[in-house]
Design a protein around this motif. Sequence first.
Motif, mmCIF file in Angstrom:
data_model
loop_
_atom_site.group_PDB
_atom_site.id
_atom_site.type_symbol
_atom_site.label_atom_id
_atom_site.label_comp_id
_atom_site.label_asym_id
_atom_site.label_seq_id
_atom_site.Cartn_x
_atom_site.Cartn_y
_atom_site.Cartn_z
ATOM 1 N N THR A 181 0.836 -1.205 0.000
ATOM 2 C CA THR A 181 0.000 0.000 0.000
ATOM 3 C C THR A 181 0.869 1.253 0.000
ATOM 4 O O THR A 181 0.612 2.203 -0.756
ATOM 5 C CB THR A 181 -0.906 0.024 1.250
ATOM 6 O OG1 THR A 181 -1.622 -1.216 1.288
ATOM 7 C CG2 THR A 181 -1.894 1.154 1.189
ATOM 8 N N LEU A 185 0.918 4.240 -2.785
ATOM 9 C CA LEU A 185 0.668 5.646 -2.467
ATOM 10 C C LEU A 185 1.843 6.512 -2.914
ATOM 11 O O LEU A 185 1.655 7.585 -3.484
ATOM 12 C CB LEU A 185 0.434 5.812 -0.964
ATOM 13 C CG LEU A 185 -0.900 5.273 -0.463
ATOM 14 C CD1 LEU A 185 -0.973 5.353 1.053
ATOM 15 C CD2 LEU A 185 -2.052 6.050 -1.091
ATOM 16 N N SER A 199 -3.300 13.705 -5.816
ATOM 17 C CA SER A 199 -4.542 13.181 -5.257
ATOM 18 C C SER A 199 -4.482 11.679 -5.197
ATOM 19 O O SER A 199 -3.867 11.041 -6.039
ATOM 20 C CB SER A 199 -5.734 13.607 -6.124
ATOM 21 O OG SER A 199 -6.878 12.838 -5.786
ATOM 22 N N MET A 200 -5.183 11.138 -4.198
ATOM 23 C CA MET A 200 -5.181 9.695 -4.077
ATOM 24 C C MET A 200 -6.072 9.044 -5.134
ATOM 25 O O MET A 200 -6.181 7.848 -5.216
ATOM 26 C CB MET A 200 -5.602 9.268 -2.672
ATOM 27 C CG MET A 200 -7.081 9.365 -2.397
ATOM 28 S SD MET A 200 -7.833 7.727 -2.297
ATOM 29 C CE MET A 200 -9.437 8.056 -2.965
ATOM 30 N N SER A 201 -6.715 9.872 -5.973
ATOM 31 C CA SER A 201 -7.663 9.283 -6.912
ATOM 32 C C SER A 201 -6.987 8.474 -8.003
ATOM 33 O O SER A 201 -7.662 7.788 -8.748
ATOM 34 C CB SER A 201 -8.560 10.354 -7.516
ATOM 35 O OG SER A 201 -7.794 11.260 -8.255
ATOM 36 N N GLN A 287 -7.517 -5.843 -12.799
ATOM 37 C CA GLN A 287 -8.105 -4.623 -12.220
ATOM 38 C C GLN A 287 -7.597 -3.381 -12.954
ATOM 39 O O GLN A 287 -8.328 -2.411 -13.111
ATOM 40 C CB GLN A 287 -7.751 -4.517 -10.729
ATOM 41 C CG GLN A 287 -8.502 -5.474 -9.828
ATOM 42 C CD GLN A 287 -9.972 -5.138 -9.682
ATOM 43 O OE1 GLN A 287 -10.807 -5.643 -10.421
ATOM 44 N NE2 GLN A 287 -10.294 -4.281 -8.739
ATOM 45 N N TYR A 292 -10.183 -0.475 -13.888
ATOM 46 C CA TYR A 292 -9.916 0.921 -13.551
ATOM 47 C C TYR A 292 -9.064 1.662 -14.577
ATOM 48 O O TYR A 292 -9.026 2.873 -14.584
ATOM 49 C CB TYR A 292 -9.257 1.014 -12.167
ATOM 50 C CG TYR A 292 -10.246 0.771 -11.047
ATOM 51 C CD1 TYR A 292 -11.236 1.700 -10.783
ATOM 52 C CD2 TYR A 292 -10.209 -0.384 -10.282
ATOM 53 C CE1 TYR A 292 -12.158 1.487 -9.776
ATOM 54 C CE2 TYR A 292 -11.122 -0.606 -9.268
ATOM 55 C CZ TYR A 292 -12.094 0.340 -9.021
ATOM 56 O OH TYR A 292 -13.010 0.123 -8.025
ATOM 57 N N ARG A 294 -6.163 2.369 -14.605
ATOM 58 C CA ARG A 294 -5.149 3.190 -13.965
ATOM 59 C C ARG A 294 -4.839 2.541 -12.628
ATOM 60 O O ARG A 294 -5.515 1.577 -12.235
ATOM 61 C CB ARG A 294 -5.643 4.625 -13.753
ATOM 62 C CG ARG A 294 -6.848 4.741 -12.830
ATOM 63 C CD ARG A 294 -7.349 6.174 -12.806
ATOM 64 N NE ARG A 294 -8.208 6.461 -11.673
ATOM 65 C CZ ARG A 294 -9.525 6.315 -11.683
ATOM 66 N NH1 ARG A 294 -10.117 5.829 -12.745
ATOM 67 N NH2 ARG A 294 -10.245 6.614 -10.629
ATOM 68 N N ILE A 296 -4.933 2.783 -8.647
ATOM 69 C CA ILE A 296 -5.541 3.527 -7.541
ATOM 70 C C ILE A 296 -5.101 2.864 -6.229
ATOM 71 O O ILE A 296 -4.701 1.696 -6.236
ATOM 72 C CB ILE A 296 -7.086 3.535 -7.637
ATOM 73 C CG1 ILE A 296 -7.632 2.105 -7.672
ATOM 74 C CG2 ILE A 296 -7.552 4.293 -8.855
ATOM 75 C CD1 ILE A 296 -9.135 2.026 -7.550
ATOM 76 N N PRO A 297 -5.177 3.591 -5.121
ATOM 77 C CA PRO A 297 -4.699 2.990 -3.860
ATOM 78 C C PRO A 297 -5.464 1.723 -3.491
ATOM 79 O O PRO A 297 -4.875 0.775 -2.980
ATOM 80 C CB PRO A 297 -4.950 4.102 -2.831
ATOM 81 C CG PRO A 297 -4.992 5.358 -3.599
ATOM 82 C CD PRO A 297 -5.554 5.003 -4.936
ATOM 83 N N SER A 298 -6.768 1.697 -3.749
ATOM 84 C CA SER A 298 -7.552 0.528 -3.348
ATOM 85 C C SER A 298 -7.766 -0.399 -4.541
ATOM 86 O O SER A 298 -8.842 -0.924 -4.730
ATOM 87 C CB SER A 298 -8.881 0.973 -2.770
ATOM 88 O OG SER A 298 -9.510 1.888 -3.642
ATOM 89 N N SER A 301 -9.277 -3.759 -3.978
ATOM 90 C CA SER A 301 -10.711 -3.723 -3.653
ATOM 91 C C SER A 301 -11.125 -4.744 -2.597
ATOM 92 O O SER A 301 -12.280 -5.149 -2.544
ATOM 93 C CB SER A 301 -11.553 -3.932 -4.918
ATOM 94 O OG SER A 301 -11.210 -3.022 -5.910
#
Lengths: 379, 441
Positions: A181, A185, A199-201, A287, A292, A294, A296-298, A301
């Motif tokens: 993780t 990030l 941004s975390m997006s 994923q 996605y 791209r 992303i942090p999650s 999922s």
Amino acid sequence: MTESGSTTPTPVPEGPTRPGPAEAGGKGRFSRRTWINLGLQLAALVLAFLLTSVVLLVAGAPPFQAYIEIAKGAAESFTDVSNVLVAWVPLLLASAGVLVTFAAGLWNIGVEGQIVLGAVLTTWVLRLLMATSLPPSLIIVLAMLAGILGGALWAALAGVLKTFGGVNEIFGGLGLNFVATALTLWLIFGPWKRPGIGSMSGTEPFPEQLGLPTLAGERLSLWSLALGLLAVIFVYILLERTHAGLRLKAVGLNRRAAFLLGVPTWQYALLAFFVCGGLAGLAGAIQVTAVYHRLIPSISSGYGFLGLMIGMLIAYRAIWVAPVALFFAALNIGSIQLPIVLKLDSTLSGVLQGALVLLVLLVEGARQRYLRRSRTRAV
Amino acid sequence: MPASRSRRVLICSALVVVLVLMGAFAAACGESEEETTTTAAPGPESTTTSEAEATSTTAGETTTTAAQTPEEEYVFGMVYVGPYNDNGWSQANYEGGLYVEENLPGTKMVYVDKANTSDRPGTTVEQLAEELLAQDAKMIMFTSDDMKDGALAFAAAHPEIPVLHTSGDGAWKEGKDFKDLPNLSNVMGKMEYGKMIAGVAAALTTKTGKIGYLGPLINDETRRLAASVYLGAKYAWTEYLGKDPAELTFRVDWIGFWFNIPGVTSDPTQVADNFFNQGFDVVVSGIDTTEALVEAGKMADAGKETWAIPYDYVGSLSEAPQVALGVPYFNWGPEYLKAVTAAREGNWSTFFNWIDPDWADINNPDTSIVGFEKGEALSAEAAAKVDEFIAELAGGLNLFTGPLNLQDGTPHLADGEVATDQQIWYLPQLLEGMEGQSVSE
């Protein structure tokens, strides 16, 4: 009949919830026992729904309508079904993967991080090659292979920590999840940030041609669906039909005995990590390339943890992965309607899933105790 | 013997069931507690929560009545990035939706909140919006900057659905990210003014000369809003107080998203505490939620002299009124009403509206998209100055006028040059005199 009393050094999935000698026993009583088992599992299912209904009632919501909404949300339209399948694929991969490690007696808690690393390496290769003149399909294949490798190596790291470092795979896996993780990030806010944005997006979305092709107007990619199903078949054959699978199970059941019988135990344990990590990495790759587009942090999922729950729920029998994972995926997608229609929190699906796993384990435990007692009585 | 064994099994099972039940109850109670805290809030909120309850109770009924008269009801869908009752950005948008329901009979809002990949793992905003279509929504409002990609993808995939993306620029023909989608429109309030007013209130109150800005993520919008606070603060510092601008410290700390996501963003509670512990006595919030105000309240209770200015939602001051200087807020109702009316009447067209406050009365709930609600902690003297400043803004004062340098010293506006909309919207860096990251490092 004291084999279940032996102490295991690690919290290996042992005795009660493992397909052990109990199942292989008297053929004559097989069908009756199967029926009893089925009845018990059904009872657990009913109990889980009752329990969730109580929660709903406490929250002031009509349980029956909630279940109807979940069912409608999961299967009312083709798009709903396709969304369920989108969630099904990574669940299939994760649960099939953890079955391999479960078979070897290993709790691969690190499966989440392995999904993440798969996604990270896939993103990395896509970024590296997106500006080149290579055909997009080749880039996607290379990126997904990198994802598989990423997940496998991350899992192998947990395996090496266990084998040579004496770090229990649960703690090693948890630690590596955090590292994964943190790495994501750092990449998202640092080297891979969108221009001018912090941004975390997530990272800049990849162009459409660098994603797996989806059905027109839907999010479902038949490629990822096929990969998910292949993975389940692969794991089923590996565990149920091959010598290697048998040896894996031997390692899982009794490492010492397996070792004395000439099975290279730590190599098999590492192999299990590697296979599971590879499948998890593939889930991460899918994923990124199919869901996605791209990083992303999650990105994982929570599918890894859900996969572990499914593994426990189905008592590590590969044949049940596909239907149970489908059920879980349908719960997840269907429950999105809950906040919209009933103003309920969607985490209700999590309550239902958790209750289900708990109660199935509970019923299974009770059954094993009952069996043991009747066996000792018979002796 | 067997009887006692099975009894033991039974007792064990019962125990586990009881444990699970207790956990479940706790979870359910947690939920209802959340509800009671919102209903307990005083003032204008209590009416809104009762409205919320009313809509939530009718929601169940309307699913049955809708079947009888489907053609009469116009359903609009809203997607919120945070919880609908966050006392901030999402709640302001939610209440905008309620305003439409109230003022346009025959309309009904359906919404999905917490539309982000951390709260709803495995989903995308496009997917969540489609879930609203499944509830008969005829138009969709994406109400967060974070949904930019999703709003564009959704608008492209559903050309027949009117799409309003709040705070986006995809429909701005003169913008940098124009996408030619005939069903996509944007709306945004000129919160720069609200932020400048907040800056004035902060500068007039600070005793240490150190103002902290609790920033969300970094992008064009957040840079220009942080810069607006600074411009307001600097203006008050030099023009009203006659002090040297070099003595004003203004630092921006970003958390990485619009609100706290444990383990992913920096914890805004900690960031706010750090400000206060380092001698910053006023913290202006740029995030969706109210941590800055809550922490200022705690610090003040512990004997420190601290103040805060929350953001977004007019009702947010109630979290710690004794330290609240005021709140620059959005009042989305009137604009959403126009949008839903147009969509319902089939008059939807693509637009990009970046709207001024109603300078006649920036706090008019029926006309002004941006307002500033003064807080209890703002002194009478400062309040008078704030009013004076608002009057100056209404009279044409433009703080985005040169000379204005970017943080690294590059000139952004020459002497006397007035910024264009693009130069404000796409502010590439923080401004000279501000501390903190201009871009993510």
